[in-house]
Design a protein around this motif. Structure first.
Motif, short mmCIF file in Angstrom:
data_model
loop_
_atom_site.label_atom_id
_atom_site.label_comp_id
_atom_site.label_asym_id
_atom_site.label_seq_id
_atom_site.Cartn_x
_atom_site.Cartn_y
_atom_site.Cartn_z
N PHE A 161 4.73 6.58 -7.64
CA PHE A 161 3.50 5.80 -7.62
C PHE A 161 2.40 6.61 -6.95
CE2 PHE A 161 6.63 2.33 -7.78
CZ PHE A 161 6.09 1.54 -8.79
N PRO A 162 1.23 6.73 -7.55
CA PRO A 162 0.10 7.38 -6.89
C PRO A 162 -0.37 6.53 -5.70
CG PRO A 162 -0.35 7.04 -9.23
CD PRO A 162 0.92 6.34 -8.91
N THR A 163 -1.07 7.16 -4.77
CA THR A 163 -1.62 6.44 -3.63
C THR A 163 -2.54 5.33 -4.13
OG1 THR A 163 -1.48 8.36 -2.19
CG2 THR A 163 -3.06 6.65 -1.56
N ALA A 164 -2.22 4.09 -3.76
CA ALA A 164 -3.00 2.93 -4.18
C ALA A 164 -2.39 1.68 -3.55
CB ALA A 164 -3.01 2.79 -5.70
N ILE A 165 -3.03 0.55 -3.80
CA ILE A 165 -2.50 -0.74 -3.38
C ILE A 165 -2.03 -1.46 -4.64
CG2 ILE A 165 -3.07 -2.98 -2.35
CD1 ILE A 165 -5.08 -1.48 -0.58
N SER B 37 21.74 -8.64 -13.63
CA SER B 37 23.06 -8.69 -12.99
C SER B 37 22.97 -9.56 -11.74
CB SER B 37 23.55 -7.29 -12.65
OG SER B 37 22.65 -6.66 -11.76
N PRO B 38 22.92 -10.88 -11.94
CA PRO B 38 22.72 -11.78 -10.80
C PRO B 38 23.82 -11.71 -9.76
CG PRO B 38 23.18 -13.01 -12.81
CD PRO B 38 23.03 -11.58 -13.20
N GLU B 39 24.97 -11.12 -10.09
CA GLU B 39 26.02 -10.98 -9.10
C GLU B 39 25.65 -9.94 -8.03
OE1 GLU B 39 26.76 -8.12 -12.35
OE2 GLU B 39 26.44 -10.26 -12.35
N SER B 40 24.70 -9.05 -8.34
CA SER B 40 24.26 -8.05 -7.37
C SER B 40 23.31 -8.63 -6.34
CB SER B 40 23.55 -6.89 -8.08
OG SER B 40 24.41 -6.27 -8.99
N CYS B 41 22.39 -9.45 -6.79
CA CYS B 41 21.42 -10.12 -5.92
C CYS B 41 20.73 -11.19 -6.73
CB CYS B 41 20.41 -9.13 -5.35
SG CYS B 41 19.35 -8.34 -6.59
N ASP B 42 20.11 -12.15 -6.04
CA ASP B 42 19.46 -13.23 -6.80
C ASP B 42 18.03 -12.89 -7.18
OD1 ASP B 42 18.51 -13.47 -4.21
OD2 ASP B 42 18.43 -15.65 -4.26
N LYS B 43 17.37 -11.97 -6.45
CA LYS B 43 16.00 -11.58 -6.77
C LYS B 43 15.86 -10.06 -6.72
CE LYS B 43 13.87 -15.76 -5.01
NZ LYS B 43 12.92 -16.31 -4.04
N THR B 44 14.91 -9.56 -7.50
CA THR B 44 14.65 -8.12 -7.49
C THR B 44 13.18 -7.87 -7.12
OG1 THR B 44 14.13 -8.07 -9.86
CG2 THR B 44 16.42 -7.60 -9.23
N LEU B 45 12.92 -6.67 -6.63
CA LEU B 45 11.57 -6.27 -6.26
C LEU B 45 10.85 -5.72 -7.49
CD1 LEU B 45 9.38 -5.65 -4.10
CD2 LEU B 45 10.46 -3.40 -3.87
N ASN B 46 9.68 -6.27 -7.75
CA ASN B 46 8.85 -5.81 -8.86
C ASN B 46 7.52 -5.35 -8.34
OD1 ASN B 46 9.80 -6.92 -11.91
ND2 ASN B 46 10.91 -7.66 -10.13
N ILE B 47 7.11 -4.16 -8.73
CA ILE B 47 5.78 -3.65 -8.39
C ILE B 47 5.04 -3.44 -9.70
CG2 ILE B 47 4.47 -1.74 -7.40
CD1 ILE B 47 6.66 -1.42 -5.34
N GLU B 48 3.93 -4.17 -9.84
CA GLU B 48 3.13 -4.11 -11.06
C GLU B 48 4.00 -4.22 -12.31
OE1 GLU B 48 -0.16 -4.20 -11.03
OE2 GLU B 48 -0.35 -3.96 -8.87
N ALA C 143 0.87 -1.17 0.00
CA ALA C 143 0.00 0.00 0.00
C ALA C 143 0.91 1.22 0.00
CB ALA C 143 -0.90 -0.01 1.23
N ILE C 144 0.78 2.04 -1.03
CA ILE C 144 1.61 3.23 -1.13
C ILE C 144 0.74 4.45 -0.86
CG2 ILE C 144 3.02 4.66 -2.66
CD1 ILE C 144 3.90 2.10 -4.07
N GLU C 145 1.18 5.24 0.10
CA GLU C 145 0.52 6.51 0.41
C GLU C 145 1.47 7.61 -0.04
OE1 GLU C 145 -0.89 9.13 4.25
OE2 GLU C 145 -0.48 7.00 4.52
N ASN C 146 1.06 8.34 -1.08
CA ASN C 146 1.91 9.36 -1.67
C ASN C 146 1.31 10.74 -1.44
OD1 ASN C 146 3.51 10.99 -3.23
ND2 ASN C 146 3.54 9.63 -4.99
N ASN C 147 1.91 11.48 -0.52
CA ASN C 147 1.48 12.85 -0.24
C ASN C 147 2.44 13.88 -0.82
OD1 ASN C 147 -0.79 12.05 1.44
ND2 ASN C 147 0.77 11.36 2.89
#
Length: 139
Positions: A83-87, A98-109, A70-74
């Motif tokens: 991101f606008p305020t929404a879920i 670049s898997p040497e940086s990390c094995d997984k990345t965060l994806n939003i929509e 849930a993102i609250e953007n004021n």
């Protein structure tokens, strides 16, 4: 002396075997990301912007059980990742850039934000591609 040498070799082997070249992978557990995070800074992009935010101005609340944030953007700003305020749905997907940086990345929509690193009450999301923004959050 012959008895000490195998012991030293075993100790050296165990010490190096425990070294995790991909330490960030242990930092992005659902338990670690869950909860409320205040965006305090975003920097980067093609023009190299750096934007600071007041506590409570932009708040992301992760629910790892349902994989939603849930993102609250004021904020009145329109630069960077805004991101606008929404879920939103989020996921952790294998890092193929670049898997040497990390094995997984965060994806939003379906937007890949990058690798997550957590140290205490600070979370940093660092892009794996070009022209993206590094996001810094504080609990």
């Amino acid at each position: 002396m012959k008895k000490i040498l195998p012991f030293l070799l075993l100790t050296a082997l165990l010490t190096t075997a425990c070294n995790d070249d991909n330490a960030n992978s242990t930092l992005i557990t659902p338990e670690g990301i869950s909860g409320k995070w205040n965006l305090v800074n975003q920097r980067g992009g093609f023009q190299g912007h750096s934007l600071d935010f007041e506590t409570g101005e932009v708040v992301w609340t992760f629910n790892s059980e349902n994989e939603i944030v849930a993102i609250e953007n004021n904020s009145e700003g329109t630069d960077g990742i805004n991101f606008p305020t929404a879920i939103y749905n989020y996921s952790m997907i294998p890092n193929e850039v670049s898997p040497e940086s990390c094995d997984k990345t965060l994806n939003i929509e379906a937007l890949d934000l990058g690798c997550i690193n957590m140290e205490g009450n600070i979370m940093t999301i660092t892009p794996v591609g070009a022209d993206m923004y590094t996001l810094t959050f504080k609990r």
